[in-house]
Design a protein around this motif. Structure first.
Motif, PDB file in Angstrom:
ATOM      1  N   UNK A 118      -2.783   5.346 -16.752  1.00 16.93           N
ATOM      2  CA  UNK A 118      -3.734   5.581 -17.837  1.00 16.93           C
ATOM      3  C   UNK A 118      -5.083   6.044 -17.301  1.00 16.93           C
ATOM      4  N   UNK A 119      -5.486   5.504 -16.156  1.00 17.25           N
ATOM      5  CA  UNK A 119      -6.805   5.797 -15.606  1.00 17.25           C
ATOM      6  C   UNK A 119      -6.869   7.116 -14.852  1.00 17.25           C
ATOM      7  N   UNK A 120      -5.749   7.576 -14.294  1.00 18.77           N
ATOM      8  CA  UNK A 120      -5.785   8.749 -13.427  1.00 18.77           C
ATOM      9  C   UNK A 120      -6.380   9.980 -14.101  1.00 18.77           C
ATOM     10  N   UNK A 121      -6.006  10.324 -15.356  1.00 23.35           N
ATOM     11  CA  UNK A 121      -6.645  11.499 -15.970  1.00 23.35           C
ATOM     12  C   UNK A 121      -8.154  11.363 -16.108  1.00 23.35           C
ATOM     13  N   UNK A 122      -8.653  10.132 -16.190  1.00 18.06           N
ATOM     14  CA  UNK A 122     -10.101   9.929 -16.244  1.00 18.06           C
ATOM     15  C   UNK A 122     -10.715  10.018 -14.863  1.00 18.06           C
ATOM     16  N   UNK A 123     -10.042   9.448 -13.874  1.00 18.11           N
ATOM     17  CA  UNK A 123     -10.581   9.422 -12.510  1.00 18.11           C
ATOM     18  C   UNK A 123     -10.756  10.831 -11.964  1.00 18.11           C
TER      19      UNK A 123
ATOM     20  N   UNK B  15      -8.109   3.338  -5.362  1.00 16.15           N
ATOM     21  CA  UNK B  15      -8.343   4.434  -4.407  1.00 16.15           C
ATOM     22  C   UNK B  15      -7.077   4.891  -3.694  1.00 16.15           C
ATOM     23  N   UNK B  16      -6.189   3.961  -3.349  1.00 17.36           N
ATOM     24  CA  UNK B  16      -4.936   4.350  -2.695  1.00 17.36           C
ATOM     25  C   UNK B  16      -4.029   5.105  -3.660  1.00 17.36           C
ATOM     26  N   UNK B  17      -4.028   4.713  -4.927  1.00 12.85           N
ATOM     27  CA  UNK B  17      -3.225   5.419  -5.921  1.00 12.85           C
ATOM     28  C   UNK B  17      -3.726   6.849  -6.078  1.00 12.85           C
ATOM     29  N   UNK B  18      -5.035   7.003  -6.187  1.00  6.46           N
ATOM     30  CA  UNK B  18      -5.600   8.355  -6.285  1.00  6.46           C
ATOM     31  C   UNK B  18      -5.322   9.148  -5.004  1.00  6.46           C
ATOM     32  N   UNK B  19      -5.413   8.487  -3.859  1.00  2.00           N
ATOM     33  CA  UNK B  19      -5.114   9.121  -2.582  1.00  2.00           C
ATOM     34  C   UNK B  19      -3.674   9.643  -2.571  1.00  2.00           C
ATOM     35  N   UNK B  20      -2.743   8.854  -3.098  1.00  2.00           N
ATOM     36  CA  UNK B  20      -1.359   9.303  -3.180  1.00  2.00           C
ATOM     37  C   UNK B  20      -1.211  10.514  -4.080  1.00  2.00           C
ATOM     38  N   UNK B  21      -1.932  10.522  -5.196  1.00  2.00           N
ATOM     39  CA  UNK B  21      -1.865  11.687  -6.079  1.00  2.00           C
ATOM     40  C   UNK B  21      -2.355  12.937  -5.362  1.00  2.00           C
ATOM     41  N   UNK B  22      -3.423  12.804  -4.583  1.00  2.00           N
ATOM     42  CA  UNK B  22      -3.929  13.949  -3.824  1.00  2.00           C
ATOM     43  C   UNK B  22      -2.912  14.417  -2.786  1.00  2.00           C
TER      44      UNK B  22
ATOM     45  N   UNK C 292       0.811  -1.229   0.000  1.00  2.00           N
ATOM     46  CA  UNK C 292       0.000   0.000   0.000  1.00  2.00           C
ATOM     47  C   UNK C 292       0.839   1.270   0.000  1.00  2.00           C
ATOM     48  N   UNK C 293       1.945   1.283   0.738  1.00  2.00           N
ATOM     49  CA  UNK C 293       2.810   2.466   0.734  1.00  2.00           C
ATOM     50  C   UNK C 293       3.418   2.686  -0.637  1.00  2.00           C
ATOM     51  N   UNK C 294       3.819   1.610  -1.321  1.00  5.99           N
ATOM     52  CA  UNK C 294       4.371   1.745  -2.672  1.00  5.99           C
ATOM     53  C   UNK C 294       3.314   2.276  -3.638  1.00  5.99           C
ATOM     54  N   UNK C 295       2.069   1.840  -3.471  1.00  8.73           N
ATOM     55  CA  UNK C 295       0.986   2.317  -4.326  1.00  8.73           C
ATOM     56  C   UNK C 295       0.759   3.814  -4.111  1.00  8.73           C
ATOM     57  N   UNK C 296       0.702   4.221  -2.851  1.00  5.61           N
ATOM     58  CA  UNK C 296       0.498   5.635  -2.540  1.00  5.61           C
ATOM     59  C   UNK C 296       1.646   6.479  -3.085  1.00  5.61           C
ATOM     60  N   UNK C 297       2.869   6.031  -2.888  1.00  2.00           N
ATOM     61  CA  UNK C 297       4.017   6.788  -3.383  1.00  2.00           C
ATOM     62  C   UNK C 297       4.035   6.837  -4.909  1.00  2.00           C
ATOM     63  N   UNK C 298       3.582   5.777  -5.555  1.00  2.00           N
ATOM     64  CA  UNK C 298       3.476   5.818  -7.019  1.00  2.00           C
ATOM     65  C   UNK C 298       2.469   6.877  -7.444  1.00  2.00           C
ATOM     66  N   UNK C 299       1.392   7.017  -6.690  1.00  2.00           N
ATOM     67  CA  UNK C 299       0.424   8.065  -6.993  1.00  2.00           C
ATOM     68  C   UNK C 299       0.980   9.451  -6.793  1.00  2.00           C
ATOM     69  N   UNK C 300       1.805   9.633  -5.772  1.00  2.00           N
ATOM     70  CA  UNK C 300       2.434  10.929  -5.521  1.00  2.00           C
ATOM     71  C   UNK C 300       3.233  11.382  -6.729  1.00  2.00           C
ATOM     72  N   UNK C 301       3.910  10.453  -7.380  1.00  2.00           N
ATOM     73  CA  UNK C 301       4.807  10.789  -8.474  1.00  2.00           C
ATOM     74  C   UNK C 301       4.137  10.636  -9.839  1.00  2.00           C
TER      75      UNK C 301
ATOM     76  N   UNK D  13     -12.661   9.645  -5.067  1.00  2.00           N
ATOM     77  CA  UNK D  13     -12.329   8.670  -4.025  1.00  2.00           C
ATOM     78  C   UNK D  13     -13.527   7.798  -3.693  1.00  2.00           C
ATOM     79  N   UNK D  14     -14.712   8.388  -3.676  1.00  2.00           N
ATOM     80  CA  UNK D  14     -15.919   7.619  -3.385  1.00  2.00           C
ATOM     81  C   UNK D  14     -16.196   6.606  -4.489  1.00  2.00           C
ATOM     82  N   UNK D  15     -16.055   7.021  -5.741  1.00  2.00           N
ATOM     83  CA  UNK D  15     -16.363   6.126  -6.863  1.00  2.00           C
ATOM     84  C   UNK D  15     -15.346   4.992  -6.933  1.00  2.00           C
ATOM     85  N   UNK D  16     -14.064   5.311  -6.843  1.00  2.00           N
ATOM     86  CA  UNK D  16     -13.046   4.259  -6.936  1.00  2.00           C
ATOM     87  C   UNK D  16     -13.134   3.287  -5.755  1.00  2.00           C
TER      88      UNK D  16
END
Length: 365
Positions: free
Chosen positions: A128-133, A170-177, A57-66, A140-143
């Motif tokens: 690929x999905x992030x620009x759509x999400x 959701x964790x990936x999007x959370x990291x992006x936020x 989960x931490x790797x997923x969140x950090x991937x979202x950050x970047x 966050x609610x939908x994902x």
């Protein structure tokens, strides 16, 4: 505090994120080192459950950050292919060849990448999905709703990492936020520091008390729900919701406790987290298949295995190893991709008269 991830290696890197990546990468390598004998030792099983959120989960969140939620133009798509898709295929082939050399079958994995490489397939899809999400009214609610409902569909499993991709989205999007500056009060306030300590201690305590009651499928996110959850099949989504919420909270605790200053050795090695993730299975697989890991049984031997995992992380994250394997981890794709489209020249603005210039005189015949 606004968390703005750096775009390239070097002095401009934020050591906070690199420190966190090194810790997560080390925990992943140590777990994969002792994973085959984990069920034989309660101490290793406690470690597995207690540190779960600080690994994948931490790797997923950090991937979202970047990651970027900007439009997927040609240059971003080319980067995605060369930095994620190609390394996934290259290391899948290397894994297959190593398995064959160790006496196993020669299976080429495409739809279901082996061992840790599922993460790269998911990362490809997440970006690929992030620009759509981000176009959704409540991303966050939908994902999260998709992640919870997915457990009732058997069609989503290991093929193309479909289950993990959507459950961890959701964790990936959370990291992006987080990378956009969300929850800056949490990271800056004094009260959050003891709360983060309490969160980590709570994770360790829960693992020590109930590690055998926490099922592996609750944490793996790979398959559909099973009827043997405490709330039955109808309430299995609540278990997944609790696991995802706990993962997000514990990642926040990890980041709050992580030093933001540059740490000797740690910050520099954290920049090699991607290389560590790709290379360590190729080192651990022969040790596991030859029975060297299975021989560990005494406390001293278990400590030696954990120490080996830490040292392996240090070696694989070192700058000289990263440079050596860069053709594999960051392959040149000029032989595969068409020439990059040239950027159109900026239009030259037409000259205009100064605003204070007098209007031209109009002659009358």
């Amino acid at each position: 505090m606004r968390a703005t991830p750096p775009s390239s290696a070097g002095p401009g890197r934020d050591p906070w994120w690199d420190n966190a990546r090194f810790v997560s990468a080390t925990l992943i390598v140590v777990l994969h080192t002792v994973g085959s004998i984990m069920d034989r030792h309660d101490s290793l099983h406690v470690f597995h459950v207690a540190a779960w959120a600080f690994r994948v989960p931490a790797f997923v969140v950090l991937a979202g950050v970047f990651s970027s939620a900007g439009p997927l133009g040609p240059r971003r798509l080319r980067t995605l292919l060369s930095s994620v898709a190609l390394p996934a295929l290259i290391f899948s082939v290397l894994f297959s060849l190593e398995t064959k050399a160790l006496g196993g079958p020669l299976d080429l994995h495409v739809a279901q990448l082996p061992w840790t490489l599922w993460f790269l397939m998911s990362l490809f899809c997440w970006r690929l999905l992030l620009p759509l999400v981000v176009q959704l009214r409540h991303p966050l609610l939908v994902t999260t709703a998709v992640a919870l409902g997915l457990g009732y569909l058997d069609e989503f499993g290991l093929q193309f990492s479909a289950s993990r991709t959507l459950v961890y989205l959701p964790l990936f999007y959370f990291g992006w936020r987080l990378g956009q500056g969300m929850l800056r009060d949490w990271f800056d306030s004094r009260w959050s520091l003891p709360a983060a300590v309490a969160g980590v201690l709570g994770s360790v305590t829960a693992a020590a008390l109930w590690h055998r009651d926490i099922k592996g499928q609750w944490l793996s996110m790979r398959h559909a729900y099973r009827a043997d959850t405490p709330l039955g099949l109808e309430g299995a989504w609540l278990v997944r919701l609790a696991v995802l919420a706990a993962a997000a909270a514990l990642v926040l605790c990890l980041l709050r406790l992580m030093p933001r200053r540059r740490l000797p050795l740690v910050s520099a090695l954290g920049a090699g987290g991607f290389t560590v993730y790709l290379l360590h299975p190729l080192v651990i697989l022969p040790l596991r298949e030859k029975g060297l890991i299975a021989r560990a049984d005494t406390p001293a031997e278990l400590v030696a295995l954990v120490t080996f995992g830490v040292l392996l992380t240090v070696v694989l994250a070192s700058p000289w190893v990263r440079r050596l394997v860069r053709p594999l981890t960051h392959p040149a794709a000029t032989w595969l991709l068409a020439p990059a489209p040239a950027r159109p020249p900026a239009p030259v603005p037409a000259p205009r008269a100064p605003e204070s210039a007098p209007a031209p005189a109009v002659r009358t015949p």
